[in-house]
Motif scaffolding. Structure first.
Motif, PDB file in Angstrom:
ATOM      1  N   SER A 143      65.597  16.639  51.074  1.00 50.36           N
ATOM      2  CA  SER A 143      66.159  17.493  52.126  1.00 50.36           C
ATOM      3  C   SER A 143      65.183  18.558  52.612  1.00 50.36           C
ATOM      4  N   TYR A 144      64.071  18.724  51.907  1.00 52.36           N
ATOM      5  CA  TYR A 144      63.124  19.778  52.290  1.00 52.36           C
ATOM      6  C   TYR A 144      62.198  19.279  53.397  1.00 52.36           C
ATOM      7  N   ILE A 145      62.111  20.055  54.461  1.00 50.34           N
ATOM      8  CA  ILE A 145      61.218  19.736  55.567  1.00 50.34           C
ATOM      9  C   ILE A 145      60.176  20.850  55.669  1.00 50.34           C
ATOM     10  N   PRO A 146      58.920  20.562  55.386  1.00 51.15           N
ATOM     11  CA  PRO A 146      57.889  21.609  55.438  1.00 51.15           C
ATOM     12  C   PRO A 146      57.754  22.186  56.841  1.00 51.15           C
ATOM     13  N   PRO A 147      57.549  23.491  56.940  1.00 46.28           N
ATOM     14  CA  PRO A 147      57.331  24.090  58.260  1.00 46.28           C
ATOM     15  C   PRO A 147      56.026  23.589  58.868  1.00 46.28           C
ATOM     16  N   THR A 148      55.969  23.554  60.163  1.00 44.88           N
ATOM     17  CA  THR A 148      54.772  23.070  60.849  1.00 44.88           C
ATOM     18  C   THR A 148      54.154  24.186  61.681  1.00 44.88           C
ATOM     19  N   GLY A 149      52.889  23.990  62.042  1.00 48.58           N
ATOM     20  CA  GLY A 149      52.201  24.978  62.862  1.00 48.58           C
ATOM     21  C   GLY A 149      50.788  25.190  62.358  1.00 48.58           C
ATOM     22  N   PRO A 150      50.010  25.983  63.068  1.00 47.56           N
ATOM     23  CA  PRO A 150      48.623  26.236  62.660  1.00 47.56           C
ATOM     24  C   PRO A 150      48.544  26.841  61.254  1.00 47.56           C
ATOM     25  N   GLY A 151      47.716  26.249  60.426  1.00 49.09           N
ATOM     26  CA  GLY A 151      47.496  26.779  59.082  1.00 49.09           C
ATOM     27  C   GLY A 151      48.526  26.388  58.057  1.00 49.09           C
ATOM     28  N   LYS A 152      49.562  25.642  58.460  1.00 48.50           N
ATOM     29  CA  LYS A 152      50.614  25.276  57.524  1.00 48.50           C
ATOM     30  C   LYS A 152      50.213  24.044  56.708  1.00 48.50           C
ATOM     31  N   TRP A 153      50.768  23.968  55.509  1.00 42.30           N
ATOM     32  CA  TRP A 153      50.453  22.876  54.581  1.00 42.30           C
ATOM     33  C   TRP A 153      50.802  21.523  55.175  1.00 42.30           C
ATOM     34  N   ILE A 154      49.927  20.575  54.928  1.00 42.68           N
ATOM     35  CA  ILE A 154      50.194  19.173  55.257  1.00 42.68           C
ATOM     36  C   ILE A 154      49.834  18.337  54.032  1.00 42.68           C
ATOM     37  N   PRO A 155      50.411  17.154  53.867  1.00 41.06           N
ATOM     38  CA  PRO A 155      50.101  16.318  52.714  1.00 41.06           C
ATOM     39  C   PRO A 155      48.595  16.064  52.582  1.00 41.06           C
ATOM     40  N   THR A 156      48.125  15.998  51.344  1.00 40.97           N
ATOM     41  CA  THR A 156      46.690  15.924  51.066  1.00 40.97           C
ATOM     42  C   THR A 156      46.299  14.613  50.396  1.00 40.97           C
ATOM     43  N   PRO A 157      45.036  14.216  50.587  1.00 40.59           N
ATOM     44  CA  PRO A 157      44.549  13.002  49.939  1.00 40.59           C
ATOM     45  C   PRO A 157      44.394  13.227  48.438  1.00 40.59           C
ATOM     46  N   PRO A 158      44.404  12.146  47.662  1.00 36.74           N
ATOM     47  CA  PRO A 158      44.421  10.747  48.097  1.00 36.74           C
ATOM     48  C   PRO A 158      45.826  10.173  48.289  1.00 36.74           C
ATOM     49  N   ALA A 159      46.841  10.789  47.687  1.00 34.00           N
ATOM     50  CA  ALA A 159      48.182  10.189  47.717  1.00 34.00           C
ATOM     51  C   ALA A 159      48.991  10.588  48.945  1.00 34.00           C
ATOM     52  N   PHE A 160      48.653  11.740  49.568  1.00 28.25           N
ATOM     53  CA  PHE A 160      49.402  12.266  50.707  1.00 28.25           C
ATOM     54  C   PHE A 160      50.899  12.332  50.378  1.00 28.25           C
ATOM     55  N   GLY A 161      51.187  12.857  49.175  1.00 27.90           N
ATOM     56  CA  GLY A 161      52.556  12.901  48.692  1.00 27.90           C
ATOM     57  C   GLY A 161      53.369  14.050  49.245  1.00 27.90           C
ATOM     58  N   ALA A 162      54.681  13.943  49.084  1.00 28.82           N
ATOM     59  CA  ALA A 162      55.600  15.004  49.506  1.00 28.82           C
ATOM     60  C   ALA A 162      55.410  16.233  48.617  1.00 28.82           C
ATOM     61  N   PRO A 163      55.714  17.417  49.132  1.00 30.31           N
ATOM     62  CA  PRO A 163      55.549  18.641  48.336  1.00 30.31           C
ATOM     63  C   PRO A 163      56.507  18.663  47.151  1.00 30.31           C
ATOM     64  N   ILE A 164      56.013  19.115  46.003  1.00 24.89           N
ATOM     65  CA  ILE A 164      56.833  19.119  44.795  1.00 24.89           C
ATOM     66  C   ILE A 164      57.491  20.478  44.570  1.00 24.89           C
ATOM     67  N   HIS A 165      58.700  20.437  44.055  1.00 18.19           N
ATOM     68  CA  HIS A 165      59.479  21.615  43.648  1.00 18.19           C
ATOM     69  C   HIS A 165      59.480  22.734  44.700  1.00 18.19           C
ATOM     70  N   PRO A 166      59.862  22.443  45.938  1.00 21.27           N
ATOM     71  CA  PRO A 166      59.828  23.477  46.979  1.00 21.27           C
ATOM     72  C   PRO A 166      60.803  24.625  46.750  1.00 21.27           C
ATOM     73  N   GLY A 167      61.846  24.411  45.963  1.00 27.52           N
ATOM     74  CA  GLY A 167      62.822  25.479  45.735  1.00 27.52           C
ATOM     75  C   GLY A 167      62.635  26.230  44.431  1.00 27.52           C
ATOM     76  N   TRP A 168      61.544  25.965  43.713  1.00 25.63           N
ATOM     77  CA  TRP A 168      61.388  26.533  42.371  1.00 25.63           C
ATOM     78  C   TRP A 168      61.383  28.063  42.367  1.00 25.63           C
ATOM     79  N   GLY A 169      60.852  28.647  43.426  1.00 28.21           N
ATOM     80  CA  GLY A 169      60.776  30.107  43.481  1.00 28.21           C
ATOM     81  C   GLY A 169      62.123  30.794  43.547  1.00 28.21           C
ATOM     82  N   SER A 170      63.190  30.040  43.800  1.00 28.45           N
ATOM     83  CA  SER A 170      64.543  30.615  43.845  1.00 28.45           C
ATOM     84  C   SER A 170      65.261  30.515  42.502  1.00 28.45           C
ATOM     85  N   ASN A 171      64.612  29.909  41.513  1.00 27.37           N
ATOM     86  CA  ASN A 171      65.240  29.786  40.200  1.00 27.37           C
ATOM     87  C   ASN A 171      65.349  31.140  39.510  1.00 27.37           C
ATOM     88  N   ARG A 172      66.122  31.187  38.443  1.00 26.43           N
ATOM     89  CA  ARG A 172      66.296  32.416  37.675  1.00 26.43           C
ATOM     90  C   ARG A 172      65.075  32.645  36.791  1.00 26.43           C
TER      91      ARG A 172
END
Length: 451
Positions: free
Chosen positions: A191-220
């Motif tokens: 359900s997580y959609i990375p924000p887009t725009g200049p300087g924003k993260w994009i998938p990286t080589p070699p796997a070009f995988g989806a971002p991991i644990h995007p909500g972790w910073g909201s944990n207790r």
């Protein structure tokens, strides 16, 4: 630092030695001095499980060391008149306090409580580990149980093990409410959609995988207010102009990559999250293990060390991922390939699938170093033997030097910019200091002490 002393002078001398050698005085307790092997062996077991259990990356592993450290600490509290449960000081800890078994300073045999508690919490935290790993957990528990038979009565051992199991059950039940329960099963979020725009993260080589644990910073967090205490400020302004600070830092990183030495690449791999390596929290715990054994800490001392270090690892990971997904900054490999026009350029090791800023290795290592500095002294010269057979041992003149090398390894590897590492080191120290500042003692005049 720590010396073997005659019984009659033990208390006075230990206090003198530790006050002389360390910033604080967390350990002087004369008796009972149970051996720390039941603690160090269980931590080694947990380290091994992080390598062989699916989904136990640095993020999930850091959380697990926080809960196992808390379990170990609470298991020895009943036998220590001046020690206190940490529940009421933790974030959301009132709920934990209601779950914990009432020990009332009972005369449990602490090693038996620790053994049962650690076996139980590790089985629970590593719910998806293999049958072979579970068999290893069972074997370690039974091995220690067999050794306890000559040291305490059957009734006392049974009661002590009961307490350990109830304690682990309570802590695991509380852990389910922190936002990271069974995170090994959902490393990415559909359900997580990375924000887009200049300087924003994009998938990286070699796997070009989806971002991991995007909500972790909201944990207790374990320590109340830590995400605010160590909040990352806005990063350097993004720019593709050749005269900008952003462009220049990328150019410097690229130029550095063209002249790496064999020693540089060894440093990169020594600290990397590679399949043959421990992840960052497990490696840091391994360093702590080595020092606990080297300095001959008893079980009580080891318990305090592990809970502080576990909290630091877990809260450092939470803090850095809150920053990463607040700013969502582009990785160097993306910028160097597109803006600097080096489309075939590669990092020394694969770039992890999450935003660049701030640097996780630096922040987590600095939090670890801050705790160990408090435990062992600021300028302890030590050698890390984690990878003697792979990369050779590495020696450090201080814990600060250890954290800085771990952070710098990510610059050498092309994973982070120096500015991100510098900030990570600063924020990590704040996390570690916040952990040390908890009250581990019923005596409020010695809020950092275990005595």
């Amino acid at each position: 630092m720590k010396k073997i002393l005659n019984t009659g002078s033990l208390l006075v001398c230990v206090i003198i030695v530790f006050l002389a050698c360390k910033k604080n005085d967390p350990f002087p307790r004369p008796a009972p001095e149970h051996h720390s092997d039941v603690a160090t062996e269980w931590m080694k077991m947990q380290m091994r499980l992080t390598m062989s259990t699916p989904g136990f990356n640095s993020i999930v592993a850091g959380r697990s060391f926080g809960y196992s450290g808390l379990t170990l600490y609470e298991a020895v509290v009943p036998g220590l008149p001046q020690a206190k449960s940490l529940a009421e000081q933790l974030n959301g800890g009132n709920a934990l306090k209601l779950l914990l078994p009432n020990a009332d300073k009972h005369s449990y045999y602490a090693p038996a409580s620790v053994n049962a508690a650690m076996a139980a919490i590790i089985r629970s935290l590593f719910g998806n580990t293999s049958p072979a790993n579970l068999k290893s957990v069972d074997s370690l528990e039974e091995s220690f149980k067999a050794g306890f038979a000559a040291k305490a009565g059957n009734k006392n051992l049974a009661e002590s093990a009961w307490f350990g199991k109830k304690l682990a059950s309570a802590i695991f039940e509380w852990s389910k409410t922190d936002g990271g329960h069974e995170a090994y099963l959902h490393v990415t979020s559909p359900s997580y959609i990375p924000p887009t725009g200049p300087g924003k993260w994009i998938p990286t080589p070699p796997a070009f995988g989806a971002p991991i644990h995007p909500g972790w910073g909201s944990n207790r967090s374990f320590i109340p207010g830590v995400p605010g205490i160590a909040a990352a400020p806005a990063p350097m302004e993004y720019s593709e102009q050749t005269n900008s600070a952003y462009y220049q830092q990328a150019l410097e990183l690229y130029n550095l990559s063209q002249k790496l030495t064999k020693e540089d690449t060894t440093i990169v791999r020594f600290w990397a999250d590679l399949p043959v390596n421990y992840n960052v929290p497990a490696h840091a715990t391994g360093i702590l293990n080595q020092l606990i054994i080297l300095k001959k800490f008893n079980l009580n001392e080891a318990a305090l060390a592990y809970v502080q270090h576990g909290f630091a690892l877990s809260d450092a990971v939470l803090t850095v991922f809150k920053g990463k997904y607040t700013y969502n900054t582009k990785r160097p490999v993306s910028y160097i390939r597109s803006v600097l026009n080096h489309p075939q350029w590669n990092t020394v090791i694969p770039t992890p699938p999450h935003p660049e800023y701030p640097a996780a290795h630096a922040l987590v290592s600095a939090a670890s170093a801050a705790v160990m500095e408090n435990l062992f002294g600021k300028y302890l010269n030590f050698t890390d033997h984690t990878y003697d057979n792979l990369y050779g041992a590495r020696t450090f003149k201080s814990f600060d030097e250890y954290a800085k090398e771990a952070g710098h390894s990510r610059v050498l590897g092309g994973i982070h910019y120096p500015s991100s590492v510098k900030l990570g080191l600063e924020l990590g120290k704040k996390v570690g200091d916040a952990v040390v500042d908890l009250n581990y003692n019923n005596n409020s005049n010695h809020h950092k002490s275990f005595d």
